[in-house]
Scaffold this motif. Structure first.
Motif, mmCIF file in Angstrom:
data_model
loop_
_atom_site.group_PDB
_atom_site.id
_atom_site.type_symbol
_atom_site.label_atom_id
_atom_site.label_comp_id
_atom_site.label_asym_id
_atom_site.label_seq_id
_atom_site.Cartn_x
_atom_site.Cartn_y
_atom_site.Cartn_z
ATOM 1 N N TRP A 1 0.843 -1.197 0.000
ATOM 2 C CA TRP A 1 0.000 0.000 0.000
ATOM 3 C C TRP A 1 0.882 1.253 0.000
ATOM 4 O O TRP A 1 1.880 1.306 0.720
ATOM 5 N N ALA A 2 0.499 2.244 -0.782
ATOM 6 C CA ALA A 2 1.139 3.558 -0.683
ATOM 7 C C ALA A 2 0.568 4.215 0.564
ATOM 8 O O ALA A 2 -0.654 4.286 0.733
ATOM 9 N N VAL A 3 1.435 4.660 1.460
ATOM 10 C CA VAL A 3 0.994 5.291 2.700
ATOM 11 C C VAL A 3 1.393 6.756 2.650
ATOM 12 O O VAL A 3 2.569 7.095 2.550
ATOM 13 N N VAL A 4 0.382 7.629 2.696
ATOM 14 C CA VAL A 4 0.605 9.068 2.665
ATOM 15 C C VAL A 4 0.249 9.613 4.043
ATOM 16 O O VAL A 4 -0.914 9.575 4.450
ATOM 17 N N ARG A 5 1.274 10.075 4.758
ATOM 18 C CA ARG A 5 1.057 10.620 6.109
ATOM 19 C C ARG A 5 0.907 12.128 6.013
ATOM 20 O O ARG A 5 1.756 12.804 5.429
ATOM 21 N N VAL A 6 -0.170 12.619 6.615
ATOM 22 C CA VAL A 6 -0.514 14.037 6.525
ATOM 23 C C VAL A 6 -0.556 14.613 7.929
ATOM 24 O O VAL A 6 -1.156 14.035 8.826
ATOM 25 N N SER A 7 0.090 15.759 8.111
ATOM 26 C CA SER A 7 0.019 16.430 9.411
ATOM 27 C C SER A 7 -0.032 17.933 9.201
ATOM 28 O O SER A 7 0.420 18.451 8.189
ATOM 29 N N GLY A 8 -0.636 18.608 10.157
ATOM 30 C CA GLY A 8 -0.768 20.064 10.080
ATOM 31 C C GLY A 8 -2.200 20.463 9.804
ATOM 32 O O GLY A 8 -3.133 19.869 10.339
ATOM 33 N N GLU A 9 -2.356 21.466 8.965
ATOM 34 C CA GLU A 9 -3.677 22.019 8.673
ATOM 35 C C GLU A 9 -4.027 21.855 7.203
ATOM 36 O O GLU A 9 -3.245 22.213 6.331
ATOM 37 N N MET A 10 -5.216 21.297 6.955
ATOM 38 C CA MET A 10 -5.720 21.161 5.588
ATOM 39 C C MET A 10 -6.730 22.273 5.360
ATOM 40 O O MET A 10 -7.842 22.223 5.868
#
Length: 124
Positions: free
Chosen positions: A13-22
């Motif tokens: 699986w491609a794992v995209v980690r997102v942090s902060g503000e969207m």
């Protein structure tokens, strides 16, 4: 605050980690990363949103568009929306629930559960 997006792979699986503000300014970064993953032939994608502290409607739009894109390629999108996320619970989970779109996403408590095809998604 900005949006930080990092990529990796786990069990195919491609794992995209997102942090902060969207938000309106930062959400296009995530949109671009998802498009790049699909263009690279990745069809199974996990978005780890546990580090997202804020998400507005433009962020939700990117999540819905990502789901649509991946599904159009016969891929699978799974999101990490932990009960205890980026401080006092998953902000994104609360926003998706408030907007009535939470049911659109296959949510998991962590990446290990998301990449395990034996684990069921959390109930909406």
């Amino acid at each position: 605050m900005t949006l930080r997006v990092t990529e990796g792979e786990q069990r195919g699986w491609a794992v995209v980690r997102v942090s902060g503000e969207m938000d309106l300014v930062t959400s296009p970064v995530l949109r671009q990363r998802v498009h790049e993953a699909v263009a690279d032939g990745r069809r199974d994608v996990v978005l780890d949103l546990s580090g997202v502290l804020f998400c507005d409607s433009s962020g939700v739009s990117v999540l819905i568009a990502s789901r649509r894109l991946i599904r159009s390629c016969q891929g699978r999108l799974r999101v990490i929306l932990p009960a205890q996320g980026a401080e006092d619970g998953s902000h994104v989970n609360r926003v998706l629930g408030a907007l009535g779109v939470r049911r659109l996403f296959d949510a998991y408590p962590d990446v290990d559960a998301a990449v395990d095809d034996e684990t069921s998604s959390l109930s909406a």
